[in-house]
Design a protein around this motif. Structure first.
Motif, PDB file in Angstrom:
ATOM      1  N   TRP A  31      15.361  45.115  35.684  1.00  0.00           N
ATOM      2  CA  TRP A  31      14.251  44.194  35.399  1.00  0.00           C
ATOM      3  C   TRP A  31      14.774  42.767  35.512  1.00  0.00           C
ATOM      4  O   TRP A  31      15.811  42.455  34.909  1.00  0.00           O
ATOM      5  N   TYR A  59       8.597  45.831  38.618  1.00  0.00           N
ATOM      6  CA  TYR A  59       9.665  44.834  38.758  1.00  0.00           C
ATOM      7  C   TYR A  59       9.642  44.159  40.134  1.00  0.00           C
ATOM      8  O   TYR A  59      10.328  43.165  40.349  1.00  0.00           O
ATOM      9  N   ASN A 166       7.702  53.191  25.508  1.00  0.00           N
ATOM     10  CA  ASN A 166       6.880  52.385  24.618  1.00  0.00           C
ATOM     11  C   ASN A 166       5.817  53.213  23.891  1.00  0.00           C
ATOM     12  O   ASN A 166       4.707  52.725  23.639  1.00  0.00           O
ATOM     13  N   PRO A 212      19.497  47.058  25.788  1.00  0.00           N
ATOM     14  CA  PRO A 212      20.558  47.353  24.822  1.00  0.00           C
ATOM     15  C   PRO A 212      21.329  46.123  24.366  1.00  0.00           C
ATOM     16  O   PRO A 212      21.984  46.160  23.334  1.00  0.00           O
ATOM     17  N   LEU A 213      21.226  45.037  25.157  1.00  0.00           N
ATOM     18  CA  LEU A 213      21.941  43.812  24.766  1.00  0.00           C
ATOM     19  C   LEU A 213      20.985  42.839  24.073  1.00  0.00           C
ATOM     20  O   LEU A 213      21.341  41.689  23.814  1.00  0.00           O
ATOM     21  N   GLY A 214      19.769  43.309  23.816  1.00  0.00           N
ATOM     22  CA  GLY A 214      18.760  42.432  23.210  1.00  0.00           C
ATOM     23  C   GLY A 214      18.007  41.636  24.268  1.00  0.00           C
ATOM     24  O   GLY A 214      17.339  40.659  23.951  1.00  0.00           O
ATOM     25  N   SER A 215      18.150  42.058  25.554  1.00  0.00           N
ATOM     26  CA  SER A 215      17.504  41.387  26.675  1.00  0.00           C
ATOM     27  C   SER A 215      17.957  39.931  26.757  1.00  0.00           C
ATOM     28  O   SER A 215      18.891  39.519  26.063  1.00  0.00           O
ATOM     29  N   ALA A 221      24.890  39.502  22.206  1.00  0.00           N
ATOM     30  CA  ALA A 221      26.317  39.346  22.486  1.00  0.00           C
ATOM     31  C   ALA A 221      26.931  38.238  21.622  1.00  0.00           C
ATOM     32  O   ALA A 221      28.129  38.212  21.412  1.00  0.00           O
ATOM     33  N   GLY A 238      29.292  42.909  24.800  1.00  0.00           N
ATOM     34  CA  GLY A 238      28.403  43.772  25.586  1.00  0.00           C
ATOM     35  C   GLY A 238      28.849  45.230  25.515  1.00  0.00           C
ATOM     36  O   GLY A 238      28.043  46.144  25.313  1.00  0.00           O
ATOM     37  N   ILE A 253      20.780  51.499  29.481  1.00  0.00           N
ATOM     38  CA  ILE A 253      20.631  50.932  30.833  1.00  0.00           C
ATOM     39  C   ILE A 253      20.756  49.406  30.844  1.00  0.00           C
ATOM     40  O   ILE A 253      19.806  48.701  31.142  1.00  0.00           O
ATOM     41  N   SER A 256      22.638  43.677  34.510  1.00  0.00           N
ATOM     42  CA  SER A 256      23.332  42.436  34.817  1.00  0.00           C
ATOM     43  C   SER A 256      23.244  42.190  36.302  1.00  0.00           C
ATOM     44  O   SER A 256      23.224  43.125  37.098  1.00  0.00           O
ATOM     45  N   SER A 257      23.185  40.924  36.671  1.00  0.00           N
ATOM     46  CA  SER A 257      23.235  40.556  38.084  1.00  0.00           C
ATOM     47  C   SER A 257      24.606  40.000  38.429  1.00  0.00           C
ATOM     48  O   SER A 257      24.805  39.471  39.518  1.00  0.00           O
ATOM     49  N   LYS A 258      25.528  40.066  37.486  1.00  0.00           N
ATOM     50  CA  LYS A 258      26.878  39.536  37.729  1.00  0.00           C
ATOM     51  C   LYS A 258      27.868  40.691  37.917  1.00  0.00           C
ATOM     52  O   LYS A 258      28.008  41.536  37.028  1.00  0.00           O
ATOM     53  N   ARG A 261      30.205  41.545  34.999  1.00  0.00           N
ATOM     54  CA  ARG A 261      29.560  42.197  33.854  1.00  0.00           C
ATOM     55  C   ARG A 261      29.110  43.615  34.191  1.00  0.00           C
ATOM     56  O   ARG A 261      29.166  44.505  33.347  1.00  0.00           O
TER      57      ARG A 261
END
Ligand code: NDP
Ligand code: 1BO
Ligand code: 1BO
Length: 316
Positions: A31, A59, A166, A212-215, A221, A238, A253, A256-258, A261
């Protein structure tokens, strides 16, 4: 709550769904993955070792995900070792739209089957609905009819597993009354959502933890408890958050786009969060949803849902 380890389970890098299919514990979220998506998916699979990718028609990047998957398969990764999830968007929550919508998703992803197809949200939106919705744009949703069509996709071999996102306990109970194939469930752990998690466990329904990272909105983090535990364990914040989700018994899930990471986020095996730290993570305050659904489905004047609390059946 006891961790999986404390409950005597062996650490695992996958979960077995009720259908018998195997789902890798860590998948790549996509996303808001943007223009890097194809590269991220390919890197995740060929360099970082991911075998699980989560996407959705909504998306707007299924074609890019498809390119990344294709590149990974051309690099030698067999389709049968990949677990690909996509989701049916709210405008298509109509029985007769289910098969053509799935076929479109498969075409964009360049696949001939999905491993998991999810109902993205349990609310139907009119085509072209606004954010927030205007009067008459949130419509009644034939849950049983849509689910029957999803079950047919499984029978036709186009989809291996079907599930929901949801959902509340109330909606899950309603679905279970007519379901021949029980759902897999995706939900949100930045907010622990214990009620639906416990209900799913009793029903043997596997849960995937999203955000899972709080978006990006509530990135955990930098939470001091997470940072402290990460320092102590010599892991990144993370990794601690991702491992917490797995130890809790959910697949997970992270997006990350990096590249760095993406690689870091799957290095979560062969170590564990000790019980006391696991408990400290469980008691982090500010326990609320990032995704309330309010912008998408609430019309405060005209309804049918006039508050976020109504969307969630006042369950929590
Ligand atoms: P995540 O909790 O995965 O967080 C993503 C954010 O964290 C991004 O800003 C990312 O930035 C950053 N990030 C990634 N890795 C790290 C790291 N190691 N340390 C610090 N920050 C990091 O949020 P999402 O909301 O994207 O959730 C994950 C996935 O779950 C989605 O992408 C989607 O596939 C799925 N999902 C499903 C929903 C549903 O309704 N079914 C709802 C919401 C999500 P950067 O990219 O710059 O690294
Ligand atoms: C609007 C979609 C939320 C992330 O799945
Ligand atoms: C953009 C989606 C937000 C749902 O609450």
């Amino acid at each position: 709550m006891a961790s999986a380890k404390a409950m005597g389970q062996v650490e695992q890098d996958h979960f077995v769904l009720k259908s018998g299919h195997t789902m890798p514990a860590v998948g790549l979220g996509t996303w808001r993955a943007g223009s890097d998506t194809a590269h991220s998916v390919q890197t995740a699979i060929t360099e970082a070792g991911y075998r699980h990718v989560d996407t959705a028609a909504q998306y707007g990047i299924e074609k890019d995900v498809g390119q990344g998957l294709k590149a990974a398969m051309e690099a030698g990764i067999n389709r049968k070792y990949l677990f690909v999830t996509s989701k049916l968007w709210c405008t298509n929550l109509v029985p007769e739209r289910v098969p053509p919508t799935l076929k479109n998703t498969l075409k964009d992803l360049q696949l001939d089957y999905l491993d998991l197809y999810l109902i993205h949200w349990p609310f139907r939106l009119k085509d072209g609905a606004h954010m927030p919705p205007e009067a008459g744009e949130v419509l009644e949703f034939d849950m049983e009819g849509v689910w029957r069509e999803m079950e047919n996709l499984v029978k036709d071999g186009l989809v291996k597993n079907i599930g929901v996102c949801n959902y509340t306990v109330t909606k899950l109970n309603r679905l279970m009354q007519s379901a021949n194939i029980p759902p897999a469930m995706e939900m949100h752990p930045g907010w622990k959502n214990d009620k639906i998690f416990e209900a799913c466990k009793k029903l043997g329904i596997h849960v995937t933890a999203y955000s899972p990272l709080g978006s990006s909105e509530k990135n955990l983090a930098h939470d001091p408890v997470v940072e402290k535990i990460a320092n102590k364990l010599n892991k990144s914040p993370g990794q601690v958050l991702i491992k917490w989700a797995i130890q809790r018994g959910t697949s997970v899930i992270p997006k990350s786009s990096k590249d760095e990471r993406i690689k870091e986020n799957i290095q979560v095996f062969g170590w564990e969060i000790p019980e006391e730290d696991f408990k400290a993570l469980c008691s982090i305050k500010d326990d609320k949803r990032v995704l309330t659904g309010e912008e998408l489905f609430v019309n405060k004047t005209h309804g049918p849902y006039k508050s976020a609390s109504e969307l969630w059946d006042h369950d929590n």
